[in-house]
Design an enzyme around this catalytic site. Sequence first.
Site, PDB file in Angstrom:
ATOM      1  N   HIS A 104      92.800   6.565  67.794  1.00  0.00           N
ATOM      2  CA  HIS A 104      93.344   6.190  69.111  1.00  0.00           C
ATOM      3  C   HIS A 104      92.733   7.059  70.211  1.00  0.00           C
ATOM      4  O   HIS A 104      92.387   6.558  71.285  1.00  0.00           O
ATOM      5  CB  HIS A 104      94.871   6.377  69.135  1.00  0.00           C
ATOM      6  CG  HIS A 104      95.636   5.462  68.229  1.00  0.00           C
ATOM      7  ND1 HIS A 104      96.550   5.927  67.317  1.00  0.00           N
ATOM      8  CD2 HIS A 104      95.631   4.114  68.088  1.00  0.00           C
ATOM      9  CE1 HIS A 104      97.087   4.905  66.666  1.00  0.00           C
ATOM     10  NE2 HIS A 104      96.540   3.797  67.116  1.00  0.00           N
ATOM     11  N   LYS A 134     108.231  -3.131  64.134  1.00  0.00           N
ATOM     12  CA  LYS A 134     107.955  -2.274  62.978  1.00  0.00           C
ATOM     13  C   LYS A 134     109.163  -1.378  62.767  1.00  0.00           C
ATOM     14  O   LYS A 134     110.122  -1.449  63.523  1.00  0.00           O
ATOM     15  CB  LYS A 134     106.744  -1.388  63.266  1.00  0.00           C
ATOM     16  CG  LYS A 134     105.428  -2.137  63.351  1.00  0.00           C
ATOM     17  CD  LYS A 134     104.288  -1.184  63.587  1.00  0.00           C
ATOM     18  CE  LYS A 134     102.950  -1.857  63.344  1.00  0.00           C
ATOM     19  NZ  LYS A 134     101.818  -0.954  63.597  1.00  0.00           N
ATOM     20  N   ARG A 157      87.890  -1.465  64.555  1.00  0.00           N
ATOM     21  CA  ARG A 157      87.396  -0.498  63.571  1.00  0.00           C
ATOM     22  C   ARG A 157      86.459  -1.155  62.573  1.00  0.00           C
ATOM     23  O   ARG A 157      85.465  -0.599  62.179  1.00  0.00           O
ATOM     24  CB  ARG A 157      88.577   0.134  62.831  1.00  0.00           C
ATOM     25  CG  ARG A 157      89.397   1.056  63.693  1.00  0.00           C
ATOM     26  CD  ARG A 157      90.753   1.311  63.109  1.00  0.00           C
ATOM     27  NE  ARG A 157      91.525   0.069  63.058  1.00  0.00           N
ATOM     28  CZ  ARG A 157      92.716  -0.040  62.504  1.00  0.00           C
ATOM     29  NH1 ARG A 157      93.264   1.006  61.940  1.00  0.00           N
ATOM     30  NH2 ARG A 157      93.357  -1.186  62.516  1.00  0.00           N
ATOM     31  N   SER A 211      97.687   4.589  61.340  1.00  0.00           N
ATOM     32  CA  SER A 211      98.871   5.441  61.415  1.00  0.00           C
ATOM     33  C   SER A 211      99.596   5.478  60.067  1.00  0.00           C
ATOM     34  O   SER A 211     100.180   6.495  59.697  1.00  0.00           O
ATOM     35  CB  SER A 211      99.795   4.960  62.531  1.00  0.00           C
ATOM     36  OG  SER A 211      99.147   5.095  63.770  1.00  0.00           O
TER      37      SER A 211
HETATM   38  N1  COA Z   1      92.270   4.065  65.374  1.00  0.00           N
HETATM   39  C1  COA Z   1      93.167   4.309  64.430  1.00  0.00           C
HETATM   40  N2  COA Z   1      94.167   3.466  64.126  1.00  0.00           N
HETATM   41  C2  COA Z   1      94.240   2.332  64.830  1.00  0.00           C
HETATM   42  C3  COA Z   1      93.329   2.020  65.850  1.00  0.00           C
HETATM   43  C4  COA Z   1      92.304   2.943  66.105  1.00  0.00           C
HETATM   44  N3  COA Z   1      91.375   2.725  67.030  1.00  0.00           N
HETATM   45  N4  COA Z   1      93.641   0.817  66.340  1.00  0.00           N
HETATM   46  C5  COA Z   1      94.722   0.404  65.663  1.00  0.00           C
HETATM   47  N5  COA Z   1      95.077   1.315  64.758  1.00  0.00           N
HETATM   48  C6  COA Z   1      96.141   1.236  63.751  1.00  0.00           C
HETATM   49  C7  COA Z   1      97.481   1.579  64.294  1.00  0.00           C
HETATM   50  O1  COA Z   1      97.763   2.934  64.175  1.00  0.00           O
HETATM   51  C8  COA Z   1      98.376   0.737  63.423  1.00  0.00           C
HETATM   52  O2  COA Z   1      98.562   1.401  62.199  1.00  0.00           O
HETATM   53  P1  COA Z   1      99.813   1.084  61.244  1.00  0.00           P
HETATM   54  O3  COA Z   1     100.043  -0.393  61.239  1.00  0.00           O
HETATM   55  O4  COA Z   1      99.328   1.622  59.974  1.00  0.00           O
HETATM   56  O5  COA Z   1     100.983   1.840  61.806  1.00  0.00           O
HETATM   57  C9  COA Z   1      97.550  -0.507  63.119  1.00  0.00           C
HETATM   58  O6  COA Z   1      96.215  -0.109  63.296  1.00  0.00           O
HETATM   59  C10 COA Z   1      97.869  -1.638  64.014  1.00  0.00           C
HETATM   60  O7  COA Z   1      97.709  -1.182  65.330  1.00  0.00           O
HETATM   61  P2  COA Z   1      97.883  -2.145  66.567  1.00  0.00           P
HETATM   62  O8  COA Z   1      97.136  -3.391  66.341  1.00  0.00           O
HETATM   63  O9  COA Z   1      97.578  -1.369  67.787  1.00  0.00           O
HETATM   64  O10 COA Z   1      99.343  -2.550  66.430  1.00  0.00           O
HETATM   65  P3  COA Z   1     100.509  -1.837  67.013  1.00  0.00           P
HETATM   66  O11 COA Z   1     101.665  -2.309  66.260  1.00  0.00           O
HETATM   67  O12 COA Z   1     100.302  -0.386  67.059  1.00  0.00           O
HETATM   68  O13 COA Z   1     100.532  -2.416  68.522  1.00  0.00           O
HETATM   69  C11 COA Z   1     101.025  -4.111  70.181  1.00  0.00           C
HETATM   70  C12 COA Z   1     100.496  -3.804  68.771  1.00  0.00           C
HETATM   71  C13 COA Z   1     102.225  -3.282  70.522  1.00  0.00           C
HETATM   72  C14 COA Z   1      99.920  -3.837  71.190  1.00  0.00           C
HETATM   73  C15 COA Z   1     101.364  -5.619  70.162  1.00  0.00           C
HETATM   74  O14 COA Z   1     102.236  -5.879  69.089  1.00  0.00           O
HETATM   75  C16 COA Z   1     102.017  -6.064  71.451  1.00  0.00           C
HETATM   76  O15 COA Z   1     101.338  -6.305  72.428  1.00  0.00           O
HETATM   77  N6  COA Z   1     103.353  -6.222  71.434  1.00  0.00           N
HETATM   78  C17 COA Z   1     104.129  -6.667  72.577  1.00  0.00           C
HETATM   79  C18 COA Z   1     104.525  -8.146  72.431  1.00  0.00           C
HETATM   80  C19 COA Z   1     103.355  -8.998  72.818  1.00  0.00           C
HETATM   81  O16 COA Z   1     103.043  -9.137  73.983  1.00  0.00           O
HETATM   82  N7  COA Z   1     102.666  -9.570  71.796  1.00  0.00           N
HETATM   83  C20 COA Z   1     101.421 -10.280  71.992  1.00  0.00           C
HETATM   84  C21 COA Z   1     101.616 -11.702  72.409  1.00  0.00           C
HETATM   85  S1  COA Z   1     102.373 -12.657  71.181  1.00  0.00           S
END
Ligand code: COA
Length: 170
Positions: A30, A54, A102, A140
């Site tokens: 991140h 989550k 990634r 994560s």
């Molecule tokens: N480096 C390391 N880890 C990364 C990363 C990076 N560059 N990018 C993503 N990850 C990891 C995260 O840590 C997470 O790990 P985990 O699942 O093991 O805990 C996983 O990859 C997924 O990350 P991400 O895709 O960022 O999901 P998130 O749950 O952290 O966030 C939101 C997603 C919050 C941005 C998304 O759900 C959202 O926008 N929610 C609001 C509702 C909405 O508008 N939805 C979209 C329209 S339907």
Amino acid sequence: MKKKRSTSRKANSPRIGVYAGTFDPITNGHVDIAHRAAELFDEVVIAVASGSHKTPLLSLEERVRLTKRVLSKSCFKIVPFDGLLVDFVREQRAEVIIRGLRAVSDYEYEAQMAMANRQLAPDLETVFLMTSDRCSFITSSIVREVARHGGELKALVPPAVATYLKKLLR
Ligand code: COA
């Protein structure tokens, strides 16, 4: 010819991007993406999702606090959020959603989310930044797993996060 965007940026107004995630916890991956984004935007809003989709290990307050400690440069603004990302992006007067990629395996989920967000808010754009090789395997979940079993966290998270997790899971 392509229709001009209704929210096109005024000259001299800052370019703001929103990088959203659950950050449970914030990882070196991140941080890598946030710093790459800081090269491209005047301000990067780090949107810490409540994580209602989550079951986060860390509370929202803990995630915000750790993220602030790790991303302390003035171009970063750390803000908790709930609800639709596109609504939050507009509230922040931003036009761009930043996402990290990634590996190829990220593509399908990311494309789906980008298209859903475009459907909801055609005036916003999603920009993908490629993470560095050394971070491409980090999630994560992996960090939480390693921390739970007392493994070495140095390559995975910033020192402040490692210290916090060690204390929490001792
Ligand atoms: N480096 C390391 N880890 C990364 C990363 C990076 N560059 N990018 C993503 N990850 C990891 C995260 O840590 C997470 O790990 P985990 O699942 O093991 O805990 C996983 O990859 C997924 O990350 P991400 O895709 O960022 O999901 P998130 O749950 O952290 O966030 C939101 C997603 C919050 C941005 C998304 O759900 C959202 O926008 N929610 C609001 C509702 C909405 O508008 N939805 C979209 C329209 S339907």
